[in-house]
Design a protein around this motif. Sequence first.
Motif, PDB file in Angstrom:
ATOM      1  N   ASN A  54       0.839  -1.195   0.000  1.00 60.94           N
ATOM      2  CA  ASN A  54       0.000   0.000   0.000  1.00 60.94           C
ATOM      3  C   ASN A  54       0.876   1.248   0.000  1.00 60.94           C
ATOM      4  O   ASN A  54       1.501   1.581   1.006  1.00 60.94           O
ATOM      5  N   THR A  55       0.903   1.955  -1.114  1.00 62.75           N
ATOM      6  CA  THR A  55       1.754   3.142  -1.221  1.00 62.75           C
ATOM      7  C   THR A  55       1.141   4.370  -0.560  1.00 62.75           C
ATOM      8  O   THR A  55       1.808   5.398  -0.431  1.00 62.75           O
ATOM      9  N   HIS A  56      -0.117   4.281  -0.129  1.00 61.72           N
ATOM     10  CA  HIS A  56      -0.781   5.409   0.506  1.00 61.72           C
ATOM     11  C   HIS A  56      -0.853   5.282   2.020  1.00 61.72           C
ATOM     12  O   HIS A  56      -1.098   6.273   2.705  1.00 61.72           O
ATOM     13  N   ASP A  77      -4.263   7.158   5.621  1.00 63.67           N
ATOM     14  CA  ASP A  77      -4.073   7.104   4.176  1.00 63.67           C
ATOM     15  C   ASP A  77      -3.832   8.521   3.670  1.00 63.67           C
ATOM     16  O   ASP A  77      -4.676   9.411   3.874  1.00 63.67           O
ATOM     17  N   MET A  78      -2.683   8.723   3.011  1.00 60.68           N
ATOM     18  CA  MET A  78      -2.286  10.054   2.543  1.00 60.68           C
ATOM     19  C   MET A  78      -2.352  10.118   1.021  1.00 60.68           C
ATOM     20  O   MET A  78      -1.586   9.457   0.327  1.00 60.68           O
ATOM     21  N   PHE A  79      -3.279  10.915   0.522  1.00 61.34           N
ATOM     22  CA  PHE A  79      -3.421  11.093  -0.923  1.00 61.34           C
ATOM     23  C   PHE A  79      -2.996  12.522  -1.264  1.00 61.34           C
ATOM     24  O   PHE A  79      -3.820  13.428  -1.397  1.00 61.34           O
ATOM     25  N   TRP A  80      -1.690  12.698  -1.399  1.00 58.28           N
ATOM     26  CA  TRP A  80      -1.132  14.034  -1.579  1.00 58.28           C
ATOM     27  C   TRP A  80      -0.297  14.177  -2.846  1.00 58.28           C
ATOM     28  O   TRP A  80       0.042  15.287  -3.251  1.00 58.28           O
ATOM     29  N   LYS A  81       0.033  13.068  -3.489  1.00 55.55           N
ATOM     30  CA  LYS A  81       0.960  13.118  -4.618  1.00 55.55           C
ATOM     31  C   LYS A  81       0.288  13.695  -5.864  1.00 55.55           C
ATOM     32  O   LYS A  81      -0.912  13.544  -6.055  1.00 55.55           O
ATOM     33  N   PRO A  82       1.041  14.346  -6.724  1.00 55.08           N
ATOM     34  CA  PRO A  82       0.466  14.854  -7.972  1.00 55.08           C
ATOM     35  C   PRO A  82       0.148  13.713  -8.926  1.00 55.08           C
ATOM     36  O   PRO A  82       0.727  12.637  -8.847  1.00 55.08           O
ATOM     37  N   GLY A  83      -0.805  13.967  -9.804  1.00 56.75           N
ATOM     38  CA  GLY A  83      -1.152  12.954 -10.801  1.00 56.75           C
ATOM     39  C   GLY A  83      -2.522  12.367 -10.566  1.00 56.75           C
ATOM     40  O   GLY A  83      -2.935  12.138  -9.423  1.00 56.75           O
ATOM     41  N   ALA A  84      -3.217  12.089 -11.646  1.00 54.98           N
ATOM     42  CA  ALA A  84      -4.578  11.584 -11.553  1.00 54.98           C
ATOM     43  C   ALA A  84      -4.641  10.186 -10.953  1.00 54.98           C
ATOM     44  O   ALA A  84      -5.686   9.757 -10.487  1.00 54.98           O
ATOM     45  N   GLU A  85      -3.536   9.451 -10.958  1.00 52.55           N
ATOM     46  CA  GLU A  85      -3.552   8.088 -10.446  1.00 52.55           C
ATOM     47  C   GLU A  85      -3.534   8.042  -8.922  1.00 52.55           C
ATOM     48  O   GLU A  85      -3.799   7.010  -8.324  1.00 52.55           O
ATOM     49  N   ASP A  86      -3.241   9.161  -8.285  1.00 52.49           N
ATOM     50  CA  ASP A  86      -3.144   9.178  -6.827  1.00 52.49           C
ATOM     51  C   ASP A  86      -4.501   9.517  -6.227  1.00 52.49           C
ATOM     52  O   ASP A  86      -4.720  10.597  -5.692  1.00 52.49           O
ATOM     53  N   VAL A  87      -5.439   8.595  -6.361  1.00 54.76           N
ATOM     54  CA  VAL A  87      -6.791   8.802  -5.846  1.00 54.76           C
ATOM     55  C   VAL A  87      -7.160   7.625  -4.958  1.00 54.76           C
ATOM     56  O   VAL A  87      -6.547   6.562  -5.006  1.00 54.76           O
ATOM     57  N   ASN A 114     -18.725   4.381  -1.096  1.00 63.17           N
ATOM     58  CA  ASN A 114     -19.260   5.224  -2.161  1.00 63.17           C
ATOM     59  C   ASN A 114     -19.301   6.695  -1.754  1.00 63.17           C
ATOM     60  O   ASN A 114     -19.026   7.587  -2.573  1.00 63.17           O
ATOM     61  N   MET A 115     -19.661   6.956  -0.495  1.00 64.37           N
ATOM     62  CA  MET A 115     -19.691   8.339  -0.024  1.00 64.37           C
ATOM     63  C   MET A 115     -18.291   8.933  -0.005  1.00 64.37           C
ATOM     64  O   MET A 115     -18.083  10.100  -0.396  1.00 64.37           O
ATOM     65  N   HIS A 116     -17.323   8.153   0.442  1.00 65.00           N
ATOM     66  CA  HIS A 116     -15.937   8.634   0.427  1.00 65.00           C
ATOM     67  C   HIS A 116     -15.509   8.997  -0.998  1.00 65.00           C
ATOM     68  O   HIS A 116     -14.931  10.053  -1.242  1.00 65.00           O
ATOM     69  N   GLY A 121     -12.902  11.232  -3.631  1.00 61.54           N
ATOM     70  CA  GLY A 121     -12.172  10.238  -4.407  1.00 61.54           C
ATOM     71  C   GLY A 121     -11.124  10.770  -5.352  1.00 61.54           C
ATOM     72  O   GLY A 121     -10.087  10.148  -5.563  1.00 61.54           O
ATOM     73  N   LYS A 122     -11.345  11.947  -5.961  1.00 60.40           N
ATOM     74  CA  LYS A 122     -10.393  12.475  -6.937  1.00 60.40           C
ATOM     75  C   LYS A 122      -9.678  13.728  -6.442  1.00 60.40           C
ATOM     76  O   LYS A 122      -9.032  14.432  -7.222  1.00 60.40           O
ATOM     77  N   GLN A 123      -9.780  14.002  -5.153  1.00 59.47           N
ATOM     78  CA  GLN A 123      -9.153  15.192  -4.589  1.00 59.47           C
ATOM     79  C   GLN A 123      -8.048  14.790  -3.616  1.00 59.47           C
ATOM     80  O   GLN A 123      -8.127  13.760  -2.958  1.00 59.47           O
ATOM     81  N   LYS A 124      -7.043  15.625  -3.518  1.00 58.89           N
ATOM     82  CA  LYS A 124      -5.997  15.395  -2.527  1.00 58.89           C
ATOM     83  C   LYS A 124      -6.610  15.526  -1.132  1.00 58.89           C
ATOM     84  O   LYS A 124      -7.315  16.490  -0.842  1.00 58.89           O
TER      85      LYS A 124
END
Length: 229
Positions: A54-56, A77-87, A114-116, A121-124
């Motif tokens: 798990n990279t996040h 879980d940290m979703f901070w990296k640039p790029g559309a794949e980091d969701v 689903n709510m998350h 889902g597509k935001q940092k």
Amino acid sequence: MPLVILPAQICDIEAVYDVYFKAFEHQPVLQILFPEGVDRKVHTEVTTHLWSNNTHGYPIKCVDTDTGKIVGMACWDMFWKPGAEDVWPNPGGAVWLDGKHRETADAILVPIWNMHEKLFGKQKHIYLPTIAVHPDYQRRGAGRLLMRWGIAVAESLGLPIYLESTGPGNSLYQAMGFDKLTHAQIIHKAEVTGSSEDTEIPLMVRMPSKAKEMTFEEWAEKGYPDMYE
């Protein structure tokens, strides 16, 4: 000596989840997710694979420095990296169960996932799916320490934190600067959980100080502007 927060290592998995399962042993959701009990050997093997790939995910532990015992845990879980794949990756259901057991678990998990995805889902952002403190150490500051670790990262990155609350956790989250979302709601039906009445799952967000008092709703309406400076 004080309690201390340290990274949780793979060799800690069994002790970390000893805390988790003890903290939630009387929660109905645990029986729904593991209707035939928890095979701890299999759970440890699966979690080892997850933590290794798990990279996040950033699991942490709270340690009593007088005894060396792990007394609290959290998985951030940290979703901070640039790029559309980091969701955030939607897990897609209780894949470890079958038949009626899976149907019941999905009735709990799928609306949450689903709510998350709908909200973040597509935001940092930073997500806290799991936090637990051993009952013997509750109300002794361990929960605050586990929360402060993630909040410090969120503040550095200028990112909001999102979590689904439980009744006992509400006061802690509110004290740590979280607000309950008023435009989104999840209800667990009594016939699914086995409770006497329907249960609301409060959805909580803590905006970073760089948001300058902007609420989550305002941030979303403005198109999720970058708050990192």
